[in-house]
Write an enzyme that holds these catalytic residues in place. Sequence first.
Site, PDB file in Angstrom:
ATOM      1  N   HIS A 353       0.808  -1.221   0.000  1.00  0.00           N
ATOM      2  CA  HIS A 353       0.000   0.000   0.000  1.00  0.00           C
ATOM      3  C   HIS A 353       0.837   1.264   0.000  1.00  0.00           C
ATOM      4  O   HIS A 353       0.277   2.354   0.104  1.00  0.00           O
ATOM      5  CB  HIS A 353      -0.914   0.056   1.228  1.00  0.00           C
ATOM      6  CG  HIS A 353      -1.937  -1.018   1.276  1.00  0.00           C
ATOM      7  ND1 HIS A 353      -3.216  -0.864   0.767  1.00  0.00           N
ATOM      8  CD2 HIS A 353      -1.882  -2.275   1.757  1.00  0.00           C
ATOM      9  CE1 HIS A 353      -3.899  -1.982   0.961  1.00  0.00           C
ATOM     10  NE2 HIS A 353      -3.104  -2.852   1.560  1.00  0.00           N
ATOM     11  N   LYS A 534      -8.991  13.548   4.490  1.00  0.00           N
ATOM     12  CA  LYS A 534      -8.072  12.408   4.470  1.00  0.00           C
ATOM     13  C   LYS A 534      -7.058  12.619   5.582  1.00  0.00           C
ATOM     14  O   LYS A 534      -6.995  13.704   6.167  1.00  0.00           O
ATOM     15  CB  LYS A 534      -7.356  12.309   3.120  1.00  0.00           C
ATOM     16  CG  LYS A 534      -6.753  13.660   2.651  1.00  0.00           C
ATOM     17  CD  LYS A 534      -6.039  13.541   1.314  1.00  0.00           C
ATOM     18  CE  LYS A 534      -6.956  13.602   0.112  1.00  0.00           C
ATOM     19  NZ  LYS A 534      -7.070  12.337  -0.602  1.00  0.00           N
ATOM     20  N   ARG A 535      -6.262  11.584   5.881  1.00  0.00           N
ATOM     21  CA  ARG A 535      -5.193  11.790   6.850  1.00  0.00           C
ATOM     22  C   ARG A 535      -4.273  12.917   6.398  1.00  0.00           C
ATOM     23  O   ARG A 535      -4.126  13.173   5.208  1.00  0.00           O
ATOM     24  CB  ARG A 535      -4.389  10.496   7.028  1.00  0.00           C
ATOM     25  CG  ARG A 535      -5.056   9.499   7.941  1.00  0.00           C
ATOM     26  CD  ARG A 535      -5.197  10.019   9.369  1.00  0.00           C
ATOM     27  NE  ARG A 535      -3.929  10.028  10.041  1.00  0.00           N
ATOM     28  CZ  ARG A 535      -3.527   9.083  10.898  1.00  0.00           C
ATOM     29  NH1 ARG A 535      -4.318   8.075  11.213  1.00  0.00           N
ATOM     30  NH2 ARG A 535      -2.338   9.144  11.453  1.00  0.00           N
ATOM     31  N   LYS A 540       0.183  14.524   0.711  1.00  0.00           N
ATOM     32  CA  LYS A 540      -1.207  14.751   0.309  1.00  0.00           C
ATOM     33  C   LYS A 540      -1.481  16.236   0.048  1.00  0.00           C
ATOM     34  O   LYS A 540      -2.506  16.604  -0.508  1.00  0.00           O
ATOM     35  CB  LYS A 540      -2.163  14.201   1.367  1.00  0.00           C
ATOM     36  CG  LYS A 540      -2.090  12.661   1.496  1.00  0.00           C
ATOM     37  CD  LYS A 540      -3.006  12.161   2.600  1.00  0.00           C
ATOM     38  CE  LYS A 540      -2.846  10.681   2.909  1.00  0.00           C
ATOM     39  NZ  LYS A 540      -3.523   9.800   1.940  1.00  0.00           N
ATOM     40  N   THR A 642      -8.865   6.033  -1.922  1.00  0.00           N
ATOM     41  CA  THR A 642     -10.181   5.424  -2.054  1.00  0.00           C
ATOM     42  C   THR A 642     -11.253   6.484  -1.816  1.00  0.00           C
ATOM     43  O   THR A 642     -12.366   6.360  -2.329  1.00  0.00           O
ATOM     44  CB  THR A 642     -10.365   4.264  -1.054  1.00  0.00           C
ATOM     45  OG1 THR A 642      -9.868   4.681   0.227  1.00  0.00           O
ATOM     46  CG2 THR A 642      -9.597   3.039  -1.503  1.00  0.00           C
ATOM     47  N   LYS A 646     -15.049   7.491  -3.651  1.00  0.00           N
ATOM     48  CA  LYS A 646     -16.308   7.785  -2.954  1.00  0.00           C
ATOM     49  C   LYS A 646     -16.893   9.108  -3.458  1.00  0.00           C
ATOM     50  O   LYS A 646     -18.096   9.224  -3.693  1.00  0.00           O
ATOM     51  CB  LYS A 646     -16.074   7.851  -1.438  1.00  0.00           C
ATOM     52  CG  LYS A 646     -15.641   6.515  -0.853  1.00  0.00           C
ATOM     53  CD  LYS A 646     -15.043   6.639   0.550  1.00  0.00           C
ATOM     54  CE  LYS A 646     -14.316   5.349   0.925  1.00  0.00           C
ATOM     55  NZ  LYS A 646     -13.429   5.513   2.102  1.00  0.00           N
TER      56      LYS A 646
HETATM   57  C1  26Q Z   1       3.394   0.494  10.225  1.00  0.00           C
HETATM   58  C2  26Q Z   1       4.308   0.172  11.214  1.00  0.00           C
HETATM   59  C3  26Q Z   1       4.141   0.623  12.499  1.00  0.00           C
HETATM   60  C4  26Q Z   1       3.036   1.396  12.808  1.00  0.00           C
HETATM   61  C5  26Q Z   1       2.112   1.719  11.831  1.00  0.00           C
HETATM   62  C6  26Q Z   1       2.298   1.278  10.530  1.00  0.00           C
HETATM   63  C7  26Q Z   1       1.319   1.638   9.474  1.00  0.00           C
HETATM   64  C8  26Q Z   1      -0.032   1.718   9.763  1.00  0.00           C
HETATM   65  C9  26Q Z   1      -0.941   2.066   8.776  1.00  0.00           C
HETATM   66  C10 26Q Z   1       1.731   1.894   8.185  1.00  0.00           C
HETATM   67  C11 26Q Z   1       0.810   2.238   7.196  1.00  0.00           C
HETATM   68  C12 26Q Z   1      -0.543   2.333   7.497  1.00  0.00           C
HETATM   69  C13 26Q Z   1      -1.554   2.701   6.520  1.00  0.00           C
HETATM   70  C14 26Q Z   1      -1.336   2.908   5.237  1.00  0.00           C
HETATM   71  C15 26Q Z   1      -2.410   3.304   4.338  1.00  0.00           C
HETATM   72  O1  26Q Z   1      -3.531   3.578   4.742  1.00  0.00           O
HETATM   73  N1  26Q Z   1      -2.147   3.366   3.030  1.00  0.00           N
HETATM   74  C16 26Q Z   1      -3.178   3.736   2.075  1.00  0.00           C
HETATM   75  O2  26Q Z   1      -3.798   2.539   1.628  1.00  0.00           O
HETATM   76  C17 26Q Z   1      -4.925   2.825   0.822  1.00  0.00           C
HETATM   77  C18 26Q Z   1      -5.603   1.511   0.489  1.00  0.00           C
HETATM   78  O3  26Q Z   1      -4.839   0.790  -0.431  1.00  0.00           O
HETATM   79  C19 26Q Z   1      -4.510   3.584  -0.420  1.00  0.00           C
HETATM   80  O4  26Q Z   1      -5.674   3.937  -1.134  1.00  0.00           O
HETATM   81  C20 26Q Z   1      -3.731   4.841  -0.055  1.00  0.00           C
HETATM   82  O5  26Q Z   1      -3.224   5.444  -1.215  1.00  0.00           O
HETATM   83  C21 26Q Z   1      -2.591   4.486   0.892  1.00  0.00           C
HETATM   84  O6  26Q Z   1      -1.946   5.663   1.348  1.00  0.00           O
END
Ligand code: 26Q
Length: 797
Positions: A353, A534-535, A540, A642, A646
């Site tokens: 991702h 979004k976050r 972004k 995503t 929407k």
């Molecule tokens: C990793 C290690 C330690 C702590 C936290 C994490 C961690 C947690 C969440 C790393 C990444 C995330 C989330 C990533 C994320 O949401 N990515 C998004 O995924 C979506 C679904 O595929 C995409 O549409 C987005 O583009 C992408 O940013």
Amino acid sequence: MTDLSLTPNLLKADIQRHLTYTLGKDAANASAYDWRMALSYAIRDRIVGPWFASTRRTWAEDRKRVYYLSMEFLIGRILEDATANLGLTEAVEEAMAAVGQDFRSLAAEEPDAALGNGGLGRLAACFMESMATVGCPAYGYGIRYEHGLFRQRFEGGRQVEAPEDWLSQTNPWEFPRPESAYTIGFKGHVETRDGQEIWVPGETVKAEAHDTPVVGWQGRWANTLRLWAAKPTTLFDLERFNRGDYAAAAEPEALARTLSRVLYPDDTTYQGKELRLKQEFFLTSAALQDILRRYLDAHSDLKALPKHVAIQMNDTHPAIAGPELVRLLSDDHGMAFEEALETARACLGYTNHTLLPEALEKWATFTFGNVLPRHMQIVERIDSWHRRAYPNRPHYVGIVKHHEVRMGELAFVMAHKVNGVSALHSDLVKQSLFPELNRLHPGRVINETNGVTPRRWLKTCNRPLAALITDTIGEGWEADLERLRGLEAHVDDAGFRAAFDAAKRANKARVSDWIGREFGVKVSPDALFDVQVKRFHEYKRQLLNILECVAYWHALRNGAVKNPVPRVRIFGGKAAPGYAVAKEIIRLINDVAAVVNADPQVGDLLKIVYPPNYNVSMAERVIPAADLSEQISTAGKEASGTGNMKFMMNGAPTIGTLDGANVEILAEVGEENFFLFGLTAGQVAERRADPEHARKAIEASAPLQDVLQMVAEGRFSPEEPERYHGLVHAVWHSDYFLVASDFDAYHAAQGRVAEAFADRGRWLRMAAMNTARSGFFSSDRTILSYMKDVWDVTPAL
Ligand code: 26Q
């Protein structure tokens, strides 16, 4: 078929029964909370039938099952969605009215299950719903965090975090399964007994299952979301307690309680925290033990596991699944190492991702070997097996390098399919992230473009538009979203356009009431609602958006905008608590909003609103009311997005860059229905090669110079003029995300938006075309594609 006149009465009776016997409350003094609980149990009852039927069929037909392993499931509320999927919305409205309650207001009181950060977690939730809709036998496995993503509020414009507490209320959707529990080990050492390596953990916790049924559209299938809660294996060391050593006596309890206590709130910067690694192993080991237990209930030959089991790793967070499955198959079940490895690999798929280097998981071998000593040995063995099996592997490629375990490489090597989440992203996964592994394993990396469930993200959250769609093209589009194409024949019809306009206007009126009521800002529902939710992350580029707001405000004040269109610029989103720059940008948005909203000179022509605590429920409120979707990331950085899908479904054209799934949205909707701007991923790389890119871009743009000057002078922070010196300095001197280089193009694209919006007919046509051509972005399509290309599973429906 249910008799429609009977349904509300039966429901009412069930609700009253639950109120009395499940909750022990007398209707005479039941609160709204009590009624919501009683209703939720009555709805849950109706999911159980399809749930059992699906499970029985899967067993009877010995169907292959999909196991979706994810550290995050960002579900949001359940009541309204489950009710809609069961086709009971009207019946429930009637039943609740009969007991003097309003269904919609009750439903709005349900706390969000916020067990995720953003896109990745929400994707997992959409996938669960789509798997149930298409009849894909599946289990989601995750962690039952006691505290989901933190709650955000603003103090003096600054983000302040507070713990989230969804379980302080009873969760009516889950079935605790204390009988389904596994022991999870950590630390300790490895012993060799009769030539066999045996891991002797130094600590253990128990993983206890909590099952939530997930029902699909029309209640035709239901799957299980199984979340694990950590419990101590030994309750209490009574001997130590009696000796007066109270803290030590409670030690096992303390480890267990912290393990599933809280969701890590970082979504992009990975920090090598031991507790996080423990959480990842906790989820993965519990899931795999459960999968093998279920398999061995009906089969005996573990070599045939891949015929019956597909395991998907949602990013690298559960990538320890590779070594853990190898360990279970070889150490516990006596399979030879290479056979165990090939068996595991044939079961496993890995979804990537992100390409952001700072987000890629790497564990120091010291930490990894300490927490999981046996897995460390297995990882080394996998790595040397791979090196020997592929002698062309360059020396700098590998799973263990520079005393670190690279989880991306581990997941790649241990998966039979690796996928990106949009066409552009999957190409970059091949070319930039894993070029060498891709060369060694041609065909392993594939693309699976993301999608979202149209049940939650159109049908339920946008009832006016959903009703118009059904009136126009008939029923059935909810589970066959390509049918929305049927709307195209109507986009030039004045009556249809007016009805489309009315639906959007109703959603905007609801949001403007909410903004007025909750945040004290008066916004006109006739204004253009321009939304970025979004976050928060630098890539972004919320900063680009707010700087353009300042430019527009400045132009308005100077009378430089001819025939201005009133605009509301809406922001929403959280920053990771440790992400200082993102937090500065949040504060800047709030500071600019305060100045602009109080400026009588611009009045209704420009309002900036930033409601705090953006979450799934806020998205369901705001997205249907959007006129314009902001998808403005630096090209090459957003894996897919995503939210963009929407907005499109809900009839909001995109202003956006060629990034992630925007590329595919543009291809579907056509250039005339999309406001494209900015550098491409290739141009971004070239531009960055010029160390002077930021200064050059700023010097070439008078509006940007003015904007940066105003921010730097403290125009929006008069009580502390130097507040944004750091931020402005960074734009001038580094600007890694190319805010300056894309500023003029973005500003011009916003001009084109205003022009298009002023032409009502043209705008409505564009908006309707976005809905009409959004069929590809249903997560049903995504799931059917995974089933065919990755999981080798056929739908049961
Ligand atoms: C990793 C290690 C330690 C702590 C936290 C994490 C961690 C947690 C969440 C790393 C990444 C995330 C989330 C990533 C994320 O949401 N990515 C998004 O995924 C979506 C679904 O595929 C995409 O549409 C987005 O583009 C992408 O940013």
